[in-house]
Design a protein around this motif. Structure first.
Motif, mmCIF file in Angstrom:
data_model
loop_
_atom_site.group_PDB
_atom_site.id
_atom_site.type_symbol
_atom_site.label_atom_id
_atom_site.label_comp_id
_atom_site.label_asym_id
_atom_site.label_seq_id
_atom_site.Cartn_x
_atom_site.Cartn_y
_atom_site.Cartn_z
ATOM 1 N N THR A 1 68.204 -6.561 39.786
ATOM 2 C CA THR A 1 66.852 -6.301 40.254
ATOM 3 C C THR A 1 66.023 -5.717 39.108
ATOM 4 O O THR A 1 66.584 -5.169 38.147
ATOM 5 C CB THR A 1 66.882 -5.319 41.425
ATOM 6 O OG1 THR A 1 67.652 -4.159 41.038
ATOM 7 C CG2 THR A 1 67.526 -5.954 42.639
ATOM 8 N N PRO A 2 64.698 -5.792 39.184
ATOM 9 C CA PRO A 2 63.870 -5.223 38.114
ATOM 10 C C PRO A 2 64.132 -3.734 37.892
ATOM 11 O O PRO A 2 64.289 -3.289 36.752
ATOM 12 C CB PRO A 2 62.444 -5.491 38.609
ATOM 13 C CG PRO A 2 62.555 -6.705 39.466
ATOM 14 C CD PRO A 2 63.883 -6.558 40.166
ATOM 15 N N PHE A 3 64.159 -2.961 38.974
ATOM 16 C CA PHE A 3 64.489 -1.537 38.888
ATOM 17 C C PHE A 3 65.842 -1.293 39.547
ATOM 18 O O PHE A 3 66.211 -1.983 40.510
ATOM 19 C CB PHE A 3 63.434 -0.682 39.583
ATOM 20 C CG PHE A 3 62.138 -0.575 38.832
ATOM 21 C CD1 PHE A 3 61.984 0.353 37.813
ATOM 22 C CD2 PHE A 3 61.075 -1.409 39.140
ATOM 23 C CE1 PHE A 3 60.783 0.449 37.115
ATOM 24 C CE2 PHE A 3 59.874 -1.321 38.448
ATOM 25 C CZ PHE A 3 59.722 -0.391 37.434
ATOM 26 N N LEU A 4 66.573 -0.311 39.030
ATOM 27 C CA LEU A 4 67.876 0.052 39.590
ATOM 28 C C LEU A 4 67.872 1.532 39.951
ATOM 29 O O LEU A 4 67.165 2.342 39.332
ATOM 30 C CB LEU A 4 68.998 -0.231 38.592
ATOM 31 C CG LEU A 4 69.213 -1.699 38.216
ATOM 32 C CD1 LEU A 4 68.409 -2.058 36.974
ATOM 33 C CD2 LEU A 4 70.684 -1.992 37.976
ATOM 34 N N SER A 5 68.671 1.892 40.927
ATOM 35 C CA SER A 5 68.756 3.282 41.355
ATOM 36 C C SER A 5 69.539 4.111 40.337
ATOM 37 O O SER A 5 70.619 3.725 39.899
ATOM 38 C CB SER A 5 69.447 3.365 42.722
ATOM 39 O OG SER A 5 69.714 4.711 43.055
ATOM 40 N N SER A 6 68.994 5.275 39.994
ATOM 41 C CA SER A 6 69.678 6.166 39.059
ATOM 42 C C SER A 6 71.002 6.665 39.609
ATOM 43 O O SER A 6 71.904 7.041 38.851
ATOM 44 C CB SER A 6 68.776 7.358 38.722
ATOM 45 O OG SER A 6 67.611 6.931 38.045
ATOM 46 N N GLU A 7 71.133 6.667 40.930
ATOM 47 C CA GLU A 7 72.351 7.159 41.570
ATOM 48 C C GLU A 7 73.566 6.281 41.263
ATOM 49 O O GLU A 7 74.703 6.706 41.467
ATOM 50 C CB GLU A 7 72.142 7.239 43.082
ATOM 51 C CG GLU A 7 71.079 8.263 43.484
ATOM 52 C CD GLU A 7 70.829 8.271 44.977
ATOM 53 O OE1 GLU A 7 71.435 7.437 45.681
ATOM 54 O OE2 GLU A 7 70.044 9.118 45.452
ATOM 55 N N GLN A 8 73.318 5.072 40.775
ATOM 56 C CA GLN A 8 74.427 4.170 40.440
ATOM 57 C C GLN A 8 75.065 4.511 39.099
ATOM 58 O O GLN A 8 76.084 3.923 38.745
ATOM 59 C CB GLN A 8 73.931 2.725 40.406
ATOM 60 C CG GLN A 8 73.464 2.213 41.760
ATOM 61 C CD GLN A 8 72.928 0.804 41.657
ATOM 62 O OE1 GLN A 8 71.862 0.556 41.117
ATOM 63 N NE2 GLN A 8 73.692 -0.134 42.187
ATOM 64 N N PHE A 9 74.490 5.472 38.371
ATOM 65 C CA PHE A 9 74.978 5.800 37.039
ATOM 66 C C PHE A 9 75.220 7.307 36.964
ATOM 67 O O PHE A 9 74.283 8.106 37.057
ATOM 68 C CB PHE A 9 73.955 5.376 35.981
ATOM 69 C CG PHE A 9 73.586 3.911 36.061
ATOM 70 C CD1 PHE A 9 74.294 2.958 35.345
ATOM 71 C CD2 PHE A 9 72.545 3.494 36.885
ATOM 72 C CE1 PHE A 9 73.960 1.622 35.425
ATOM 73 C CE2 PHE A 9 72.203 2.152 36.973
ATOM 74 C CZ PHE A 9 72.922 1.204 36.246
ATOM 75 N N SER A 10 76.470 7.690 36.786
ATOM 76 C CA SER A 10 76.836 9.108 36.827
ATOM 77 C C SER A 10 76.191 9.920 35.706
ATOM 78 O O SER A 10 75.911 11.115 35.875
ATOM 79 C CB SER A 10 78.361 9.253 36.756
ATOM 80 O OG SER A 10 78.862 8.679 35.563
ATOM 81 N N TRP A 11 75.929 9.299 34.568
ATOM 82 C CA TRP A 11 75.399 10.021 33.418
ATOM 83 C C TRP A 11 73.934 10.431 33.586
ATOM 84 O O TRP A 11 73.427 11.262 32.817
ATOM 85 C CB TRP A 11 75.564 9.200 32.144
ATOM 86 C CG TRP A 11 75.168 7.757 32.264
ATOM 87 C CD1 TRP A 11 75.986 6.700 32.526
ATOM 88 C CD2 TRP A 11 73.837 7.220 32.149
ATOM 89 N NE1 TRP A 11 75.266 5.523 32.565
ATOM 90 C CE2 TRP A 11 73.948 5.812 32.332
ATOM 91 C CE3 TRP A 11 72.591 7.772 31.888
ATOM 92 C CZ2 TRP A 11 72.843 4.967 32.282
ATOM 93 C CZ3 TRP A 11 71.486 6.934 31.829
ATOM 94 C CH2 TRP A 11 71.614 5.549 32.024
ATOM 95 N N THR A 12 73.233 9.873 34.565
ATOM 96 C CA THR A 12 71.835 10.257 34.742
ATOM 97 C C THR A 12 71.709 11.726 35.161
ATOM 98 O O THR A 12 70.715 12.378 34.841
ATOM 99 C CB THR A 12 71.135 9.357 35.780
ATOM 100 O OG1 THR A 12 71.839 9.422 37.025
ATOM 101 C CG2 THR A 12 71.098 7.915 35.305
ATOM 102 N N ASP A 13 72.711 12.247 35.869
ATOM 103 C CA ASP A 13 72.686 13.663 36.257
ATOM 104 C C ASP A 13 72.668 14.562 35.020
ATOM 105 O O ASP A 13 71.950 15.562 34.975
ATOM 106 C CB ASP A 13 73.894 14.006 37.121
ATOM 107 C CG ASP A 13 73.791 13.455 38.536
ATOM 108 O OD1 ASP A 13 72.661 13.151 38.963
ATOM 109 O OD2 ASP A 13 74.834 13.319 39.196
ATOM 110 N N THR A 14 73.470 14.187 34.019
ATOM 111 C CA THR A 14 73.525 14.977 32.786
ATOM 112 C C THR A 14 72.170 14.990 32.090
ATOM 113 O O THR A 14 71.712 16.041 31.611
ATOM 114 C CB THR A 14 74.595 14.410 31.834
ATOM 115 O OG1 THR A 14 75.873 14.445 32.478
ATOM 116 C CG2 THR A 14 74.669 15.218 30.545
ATOM 117 N N LEU A 15 71.514 13.846 32.041
ATOM 118 C CA LEU A 15 70.184 13.776 31.424
ATOM 119 C C LEU A 15 69.193 14.669 32.160
ATOM 120 O O LEU A 15 68.464 15.459 31.545
ATOM 121 C CB LEU A 15 69.675 12.330 31.432
ATOM 122 C CG LEU A 15 70.181 11.384 30.362
ATOM 123 C CD1 LEU A 15 69.622 9.981 30.597
ATOM 124 C CD2 LEU A 15 69.794 11.868 28.966
#
Length: 234
Positions: free
Chosen positions: A40-54
């Motif tokens: 999809t054009p945009f993806l949910s940040s929740e699908q990537f564990s490293w986004t929490d660290t950022l």
């Protein structure tokens, strides 16, 4: 009328770039088929564990950015760093950059200026490119598409001007606005554009991450990204 002369090396470079671009785009169906995340054009940040660290380290990254912004006028323009892509989408002085990584190559001196940011991004699996992307007031990046679907793009917004509707990004047919400290992930192989029509600057930490793929596409993707890194196309 003065003749325009093109050297054999220039002709070779043009041909190599065209072949490489067509080859990458031809492989996108394979990448899409084996993708472990939605196409999809945009993806949910929740699908990537490293986004929490950022997001949890947003303030530390912002503090280092504030130091860099003291030298905004001296920073290179996007087209100074990425000449091939830049000449098509940015011809003014309104898009400034401060690179930490470029297609897997670490910019050691720049990283030394931002030790906390460097430590944080180096925890992200599949990191290829990282830089502070600075859009000055009035900047519009026209519609374009990324070179390859094998990577995904992440923005960590660090400085977002108001009003919200005057500063945004469109990917495919969907427009979204940045929110400070909240990651935004999208597929830049879709046509996209961005604009800052405010009187202030917009800054995001701009990241390219290897798209999660199942085998054997993951192996193919790794090989292609290695070749791209050393090609004249980048």
């Amino acid at each position: 009328m003065k003749a325009i002369r093109i050297s054999s090396s220039q002709i070779k470079e043009i041909i190599v770039k065209k072949i490489g671009r067509n080859m990458l785009w031809g492989l996108e169906k394979v990448i899409a088929h084996y993708s472990l995340v939605p196409n999809t054009p945009f993806l949910s940040s929740e699908q990537f564990s490293w986004t929490d660290t950022l997001e949890q380290n947003y303030e530390a990254i912002r503090d280092e950015l504030d130091v860099i912004l003291q030298y905004t006028n001296e920073l290179p323009r996007f087209q100074d760093i990425s000449e091939d892509q830049g000449r098509n989408i940015s011809k003014d002085d309104l898009w400034k950059t401060f690179f930490l990584y470029g297609y897997g190559v670490k910019m050691e001196q720049n990283c030394n200026y931002c030790p906390q940011t460097t430590r944080i991004i180096e925890q992200i699996p599949g990191l290829k490119t990282a830089f502070f992307s600075i859009l000055l007031p009035g900047k519009h990046i026209p519609e374009h598409r990324g070179p390859y679907k094998g990577v995904l793009r992440c923005h960590l917004p660090l400085k977002v001007p108001q009003p919200e509707e005057q500063c945004a990004i469109r990917v495919d047919h969907e427009i979204r606005h940045w929110s400070p400290g909240k990651t935004m992930i999208f597929d830049d192989s879709y046509p996209h554009e961005a604009w800052n029509k405010t009187d202030d600057i917009r800054v995001v930490l701009f990241l390219d991450i290897v798209r999660p793929l199942s085998f054997p596409a993951s192996l193919l993707n790794h090989l292609l990204l290695t070749l791209i890194r050393w090609s004249p196309y980048i």
